[in-house]
Structure formats: C-alpha cells, structure tokens
Motif scaffolding. Structure first.
Motif, PDB file in Angstrom:
ATOM      1  N   PRO A   1       0.835  -1.277  -0.054  1.00  0.00           N
ATOM      2  CA  PRO A   1       0.037  -0.053  -0.168  1.00  0.00           C
ATOM      3  C   PRO A   1       0.657   1.381   0.068  1.00  0.00           C
ATOM      4  CG  PRO A   1       0.196  -1.030   2.169  1.00  0.00           C
ATOM      5  CD  PRO A   1       0.769  -1.990   1.218  1.00  0.00           C
ATOM      6  N   LEU A   2       2.058   1.104   0.241  1.00  0.00           N
ATOM      7  CA  LEU A   2       3.124   2.234   0.534  1.00  0.00           C
ATOM      8  C   LEU A   2       3.443   3.025  -1.101  1.00  0.00           C
ATOM      9  CD1 LEU A   2       5.374   1.226   3.383  1.00  0.00           C
ATOM     10  CD2 LEU A   2       3.331   2.705   3.374  1.00  0.00           C
ATOM     11  N   TRP A   3       3.250   2.194  -2.207  1.00  0.00           N
ATOM     12  CA  TRP A   3       3.809   2.370  -3.455  1.00  0.00           C
ATOM     13  C   TRP A   3       2.730   3.380  -3.975  1.00  0.00           C
ATOM     14  CZ3 TRP A   3       2.037   1.042  -8.679  1.00  0.00           C
ATOM     15  CH2 TRP A   3       2.690   1.313  -9.605  1.00  0.00           C
ATOM     16  N   GLU A   4       3.233   4.232  -4.557  1.00  0.00           N
ATOM     17  CA  GLU A   4       2.517   5.494  -5.162  1.00  0.00           C
ATOM     18  C   GLU A   4       2.396   5.270  -6.880  1.00  0.00           C
ATOM     19  OE1 GLU A   4       3.731   9.472  -4.451  1.00  0.00           O
ATOM     20  OE2 GLU A   4       4.040   9.304  -2.270  1.00  0.00           O
ATOM     21  N   MET A   5       1.410   5.278  -7.185  1.00  0.00           N
ATOM     22  CA  MET A   5       0.738   4.710  -8.555  1.00  0.00           C
ATOM     23  C   MET A   5       1.104   6.067  -9.470  1.00  0.00           C
ATOM     24  SD  MET A   5      -0.595   2.530 -10.793  1.00  0.00           S
ATOM     25  CE  MET A   5      -1.990   1.502  -9.830  1.00  0.00           C
ATOM     26  N   PRO A   6       1.877   5.928 -10.485  1.00  0.00           N
ATOM     27  CA  PRO A   6       2.010   7.057 -11.211  1.00  0.00           C
ATOM     28  C   PRO A   6       0.883   7.479 -11.990  1.00  0.00           C
ATOM     29  CG  PRO A   6       3.621   5.260 -11.979  1.00  0.00           C
ATOM     30  CD  PRO A   6       2.731   4.974 -10.990  1.00  0.00           C
ATOM     31  N   ALA A   7       0.830   8.775 -12.374  1.00  0.00           N
ATOM     32  CA  ALA A   7      -0.406   9.369 -12.876  1.00  0.00           C
ATOM     33  C   ALA A   7      -0.863   8.958 -14.046  1.00  0.00           C
ATOM     34  CB  ALA A   7      -0.164  10.857 -12.957  1.00  0.00           C
ATOM     35  N   ASP A   8      -0.111   8.578 -14.862  1.00  0.00           N
ATOM     36  CA  ASP A   8      -0.604   7.890 -16.025  1.00  0.00           C
ATOM     37  C   ASP A   8      -1.170   6.387 -16.066  1.00  0.00           C
ATOM     38  OD1 ASP A   8       2.195   7.070 -15.658  1.00  0.00           O
ATOM     39  OD2 ASP A   8       2.194   6.188 -17.506  1.00  0.00           O
ATOM     40  N   LEU A   9      -0.861   5.815 -15.133  1.00  0.00           N
ATOM     41  CA  LEU A   9      -1.279   4.518 -14.802  1.00  0.00           C
ATOM     42  C   LEU A   9      -2.673   4.465 -13.830  1.00  0.00           C
ATOM     43  CD1 LEU A   9       1.832   2.471 -14.148  1.00  0.00           C
ATOM     44  CD2 LEU A   9       0.505   2.422 -16.377  1.00  0.00           C
ATOM     45  N   GLU A  10      -3.161   5.834 -13.534  1.00  0.00           N
ATOM     46  CA  GLU A  10      -4.339   5.792 -12.446  1.00  0.00           C
ATOM     47  C   GLU A  10      -5.455   5.308 -13.475  1.00  0.00           C
ATOM     48  OE1 GLU A  10      -4.956   6.142  -9.453  1.00  0.00           O
ATOM     49  OE2 GLU A  10      -3.081   6.634  -8.597  1.00  0.00           O
ATOM     50  N   GLY A  11      -6.532   4.396 -12.867  1.00  0.00           N
ATOM     51  CA  GLY A  11      -7.619   4.008 -13.470  1.00  0.00           C
ATOM     52  C   GLY A  11      -7.427   2.843 -14.877  1.00  0.00           C
TER      53      GLY A  11
END
Length: 289
Positions: free
Chosen positions: A54-64
């Motif tokens: 849960p600590l990993w931040e999803m890059p914006a281009d992969l959101e959704g």
C-alpha cells in the motif's frame, strides 16, 4: 481501481476479469514496477492486476488503468495462492503472471498483440505456453549497484541447456515433452542459488480451467500444461526478460561482495526486441509466421 486485499478484489472481480488475457504483476519491491506495468499494458492485456504494497505511489498515467491490489508478494506461498484464486475466479481466461522488473517478449510482439498470439496458440489446441526467464543485468555495477538499468541491460548470449525432467512417480524415467532448462545468472552463480530455484523455465502463460492449480516450482498440477510442445509439432514459446535474479544476487549479503560485475565474454547488450531473442534461440515461433 484500488482494492484493500485479494479477497476484497475477488468480491467485485467479475467486471475486471470478464475479458482476457489477464496479466498479474507481483511487486516484491518497487524497482521498475511502473515500467513493468506499462510494458504489459502495451502488449495488449485486457486487464493488468498489480499486487503491491500500500506504500507504493501509482504514477498518474497508470491511474484508472491498473487494478491495484494490496498484497505481500514476499510471503511464503503467496504467489501460488493468489494465482490460484484468480484461476478459480476466471475460468477459461488466458492469464499471465510475472514479477516487477520482468518484461514479456513473444515472437513478433512489436507488431502483434498478446491476444493475437494466444488466439493462434488456442487454435493449435494448446492451453499453456512455456516461457524462458532470461536474466538481464547492468554491465556496470559501479554506476548501478542494484544491477537494474534499462538503458544498460545485458544478457548472456550462450550457456543455456536442458535436462530431462525425472518422474518420481515412474521410477524417475523422463517425463514426456518436459525438460528442466538452465542458464543465465542462475547457472553462472549457482553456488548462491538454492537447487530448487535454478531452473529458468516458467509456465507463465496459461488458460485457466476449474481445478487447475499452480505449484511452488512454477509448474501446474495438470501435467500437459508443463509440456514444451504438443506431440505432433513444435509450438510457440516466449521469453521473460528479467532483472529479478541480478537484483537478488546484489541485494543478498551472502553474494553481493562476491560479485563485482556480471559482465563476461558472452555478455551482449539487450536490444529490447523479439528478433534478438529469436536469433539467440531463446524463444521459438513454432508454426506462427
């Protein structure tokens, strides 16, 4: 699309698993996780599941675009448990699994989608595909201490071999159309690798069916799934270009100080193209042209 656990995902998984092929990416850490996810989306997988902290931040281009599932891939038995749960939830779908910093290549993948390849493989009455895990490593460990560098990736051009796979239930006679494959860093640094982890073959592409189970050694309890070809001719195989072994050897205190470089006389730059892997004999097109 974020889920607090695998169980949470499975409660609402029907829409996500309605169309295949499905890719499962297990994050042992965050090294090149984003590039791994982007690569497999580009291959044409209809759904990409990311099992990650849960600590990993999803890059914006992969959101959704990624189904993010909170999961600890380092737990013993975690990978077979998760894969088998997805198999049960999505019977008859083609599936694939890998770890972060691993990249699937198959014949002509630059111009053909994974769906097109699997459609042909299905027509050949095959429900699984052998993949070779080909070790990648940075040539200069001084500049890249963790051995992971996409711009300086190298692989071994030779040193791969296969042995007959003994059948313990049949007086250790060789199993039909099954081999154990070796090579790469797991062969060159075998003193640092447990014997049960030295093989480089993995049945990473397969079609789920009720009652099918993945085992800890990357094989299935349906023996036909573990074969490299059908009885009448050679079939397609694929390759997974993987930094996983190099990363582990440099992270492990028992091996890191013994390895100053992975580079040797059979190292060549990785071209990130299926043609190189075909030319080196590290995957086969079978009858697919």
């Amino acid at each position: 699309m974020q889920y607090d656990s695998l169980e949470d995902f499975l409660k609402t998984a029907k829409p996500a698993l309605a169309r295949g092929p499905i890719a499962m990416v297990f994050a042992e850490d965050d090294t090149e996780l984003a590039t791994t996810l982007r690569h497999h989306r580009h291959c044409g997988f209809k759904a990409v599941l990311c099992f990650v902290s849960p600590l990993w931040e999803m890059p914006a281009d992969l959101e959704g675009k990624i189904h993010r599932i909170t999961f600890d891939a380092m737990d013993e038995g975690a990978i077979p448990y998760a894969v088998n749960a997805i198999i049960e939830a999505a019977p008859n779908q083609w599936m694939y699994y890998c770890y972060n910093a691993e990249y699937l290549f198959y014949p002509f993948c630059e111009t053909r989608t994974i769906g097109e390849m699997l459609a042909y493989h299905t027509e050949e009455r095959r429900d699984a595909m052998l993949t070779y895990v080909i070790d990648l490593y940075a040539a200069d460990l001084t500049r890249t201490p963790n051995a992971v560098n996409l711009d300086d990736a190298h692989l071994d051009r030779s040193g791969y071999y296969a042995l007959a796979r003994p059948d313990a239930e049949n007086h250790n006679h060789p199993k039909e159309r099954q081999l154990d494959f070796f090579g790469g860093l797991r062969w060159r640094y075998e003193e640092h690798i447990p014997p049960e982890r030295r093989k480089i073959d993995r049945i990473a592409l397969f079609r789920a069916h009720p009652g099918l189970h993945l085992r800890d050694d990357h094989t299935f309890d349906d023996e036909e799934y573990n074969t490299y070809a059908c009885p009448w001719h050679n079939n397609l195989t694929a390759a997974i270009a993987s930094f996983r072994t190099a990363k582990a050897l440099k992270r492990n205190p028992g091996s890191t100080f013994d390895i100053r470089t992975f580079h040797w006389h059979n190292s060549v730059p990785f071209e990130w193209h299926s043609r190189q892997l075909l030319d080196l004999g590290l995957m086969e097109p079978g009858q697919w042209f």
